[in-house]
Design an enzyme around this catalytic site. Structure first.
Site, PDB file in Angstrom:
ATOM      1  N   GLU A 120      12.604   2.903  13.787  1.00  0.00           N
ATOM      2  CA  GLU A 120      12.132   3.891  13.403  1.00  0.00           C
ATOM      3  C   GLU A 120      10.577   4.124  14.556  1.00  0.00           C
ATOM      4  O   GLU A 120      10.284   3.410  15.155  1.00  0.00           O
ATOM      5  CB  GLU A 120      11.499   3.353  12.322  1.00  0.00           C
ATOM      6  CG  GLU A 120      10.430   2.108  12.128  1.00  0.00           C
ATOM      7  CD  GLU A 120      10.133   1.934  10.329  1.00  0.00           C
ATOM      8  OE1 GLU A 120      10.461   3.352   9.795  1.00  0.00           O
ATOM      9  OE2 GLU A 120      10.377   0.871  10.127  1.00  0.00           O
ATOM     10  N   TYR A 164       0.721  -1.229  -0.077  1.00  0.00           N
ATOM     11  CA  TYR A 164       0.303  -0.001  -0.072  1.00  0.00           C
ATOM     12  C   TYR A 164       0.888   0.989   0.149  1.00  0.00           C
ATOM     13  O   TYR A 164       2.548   1.465   0.153  1.00  0.00           O
ATOM     14  CB  TYR A 164      -0.790  -0.408   1.357  1.00  0.00           C
ATOM     15  CG  TYR A 164       0.064   0.471   2.403  1.00  0.00           C
ATOM     16  CD1 TYR A 164       0.341  -0.707   3.597  1.00  0.00           C
ATOM     17  CD2 TYR A 164      -0.916   1.870   3.771  1.00  0.00           C
ATOM     18  CE1 TYR A 164       1.356  -0.229   4.404  1.00  0.00           C
ATOM     19  CE2 TYR A 164       0.160   1.903   4.339  1.00  0.00           C
ATOM     20  CZ  TYR A 164       1.092   0.782   4.663  1.00  0.00           C
ATOM     21  OH  TYR A 164       1.490   1.797   5.783  1.00  0.00           O
ATOM     22  N   LEU A 169      11.734   1.307   7.412  1.00  0.00           N
ATOM     23  CA  LEU A 169      10.646   1.838   5.872  1.00  0.00           C
ATOM     24  C   LEU A 169      11.446   3.054   4.726  1.00  0.00           C
ATOM     25  O   LEU A 169      11.784   3.502   5.726  1.00  0.00           O
ATOM     26  CB  LEU A 169       8.692   2.338   5.923  1.00  0.00           C
ATOM     27  CG  LEU A 169       7.965   2.528   4.474  1.00  0.00           C
ATOM     28  CD1 LEU A 169       8.237   1.901   4.275  1.00  0.00           C
ATOM     29  CD2 LEU A 169       7.065   3.745   4.796  1.00  0.00           C
TER      30      LEU A 169
END
Lengths: 301, 301
Positions: B180, B33, B205
């Protein structure tokens, strides 16, 4: 003929079995599931599967009032509606639909989906020749004891096996030990007749069939050893097999192209498969779902 | 008013936006996504997001002929249909629907879903006071560089933050280093004016906003250091912040209850936020989606 699928209180033709795109099962893999074997029109280990689902939901902090065991009558109805003599029931519970936001929704009702899959389990011809496996790194998250639908790593492992001409993949942790198969628990039998399988932890699924098989070992001349094992140890084993709700005991005849013993299903694995199937049939008889007429009709056909 | 949602070629009222229960996005988290920011009725970093989606799908071995950049016109139409001046577009691509089986389906067409979310991003009042974070173990899988919907660990982290009275969670790896945030990249600024953020790897990411902010550092008196940092180092930092497509630069004012400096958004973070928003508005202007009339109308209101 189209299957009947259960979605949130309704029994629908499979073409109409849909959920909102805002369902958290779709957007976040925020869902747990179970696969129930069906034999002779009865549900195998129904209570154990429902209890594990309840445990998964509890670990994921689903609302406490949500109790999967209320769904046993629905599971039975679904088996009846689909005249399922042998195969699987799949049941998934998600945290419900709400506009997309990572945090748990306050007011969403869980989504419950169930469907059946017809399958030949007891007389599966694959069990007669056994399966081949490859090994791939276990890159999954650190709570593999919770049966969630975040199954992408398992799909990637299975697809990698397929690409490499094998039937399945066994997963290897960072220290070189096998955790389990892509969707099953993994076992070897050593030269001194010990069944070795990884001990329970957050690294593996606590298989219901695993419980059954481990309890059946006492009926054989084998001993149990719950501990991690390596690929090298597996290569030197006299037998190997995997267990799952969808295949019970499945002999493994090669790992990464190396034959286990003579490359044929081992006698111990076949005995355990037979005992496991007997226990499963007994369990199925205790939770009949198909009407007696349908159960008999199918058996004599 | 109901939103218009895109599902496989159709623009539908959100109540009718549904997918099959057999969709692999629902059953296996077999989907990638993107979240596109929308400012002034234009799409921010549209090409970068579509390229990252293509990369995610490629890493997941989606059919090679499947090219997300063909969907830019659909993204624009969706913004227009929903008169979205500021907010987000969510886009998800799954491996399609087929009877449940772990291995990749041979003939399924990918499922494409898009919806919008109206949101106040540029003038988000939260940015004026900053957010509080807790730290939790990073228990995710080992391919966090792929933007998949297997987001359950992120949901659990966000819910844990909420339970502990914080706004978000930063994730800590097995060696004690922060990877993160639950859905954003994490940064600290050290006493010697160095912006420290974890280097790119499979553990985090590869944020599009991260790229933007890192390129803007040269316009300040700060220096960049891409490396892991610990909670202790964060506690001694003069500032902290996170970046994401949905919040751009968000000041972090406390970690596990310990104030960062005076517990107010730091000046450097606010400068970076301003520069980042300017760059985003410029990017949005290059990919306008709302008609000029609507863009102006909303701005003057």
């Amino acid at each position: 003929m189209s299957r009947t699928v259960y979605v949130n209180g309704e029994f629908l033709p499979e073409e109409d079995a849909k959920i909102s795109v805002f369902d958290r099962g779709f957007l976040f893999a925020d869902a747990a599931y179970e696969v129930f074997p069906v034999l002779d029109g009865g549900i195998v280990d129904a209570d154990a599967h429902l209890a594990r689902l309840a445990r998964s939901l509890d670990e994921l902090d689903f609302p406490a009032h949500y109790t999967p065991d209320e769904y046993l009558p629905v599971l039975k109805t679904l088996v009846r509606n689909n005249k399922l003599h042998e195969g699987l029931i799949y049941m998934q519970v998600t945290r419900g639909a709400q506009d997309r936001s990572f945090n748990f929704p306050k007011n969403a009702d869980p989504t419950v989906v169930m469907f059946t899959q017809q399958d030949t389990i007891a007389d599966d011809p694959v069990a007669k020749t056994g399966i081949t496996v490859i090994t791939v790194p276990d890159i999954r998250w650190q709570r593999c004891d919770i049966k969630t639908v975040a199954l992408l790593p398992a799909c990637l492992a299975k697809a990698e096996a397929s690409r490499r001409g094998a039937d399945d993949a066994w997963l290897v942790d960072d220290e070189g030990f096998i955790t389990e198969g892509s969707s099953n628990n993994a076992y070897i039998i050593t030269k001194d007749n010990k069944v070795v399988t990884r001990h329970l932890s957050k690294a593996i699924l606590h298989g219901i069939t695993r419980v059954s098989v481990l309890s059946l070992i006492s009926q054989t001349n084998l001993e149990l050893e719950e501990r991690p094992f390596t690929i090298e140890e597996a290569n030197g084993a006299i037998e190997a097999f995997s267990t799952s709700a969808s295949a019970f005991v499945m002999p493994v005849v090669s790992i990464n192209g190396n034959k286990i013993a003579d490359g044929k299903p081992g006698p111990h694995a076949m005995v355990l498969r037979k005992l496991c199937l007997e226990a499963a049939r007994q369990s199925a008889a205790e939770t009949p779902a198909l009407s007696p007429r349908h159960r008999i009709k199918k058996r004599s056909s």
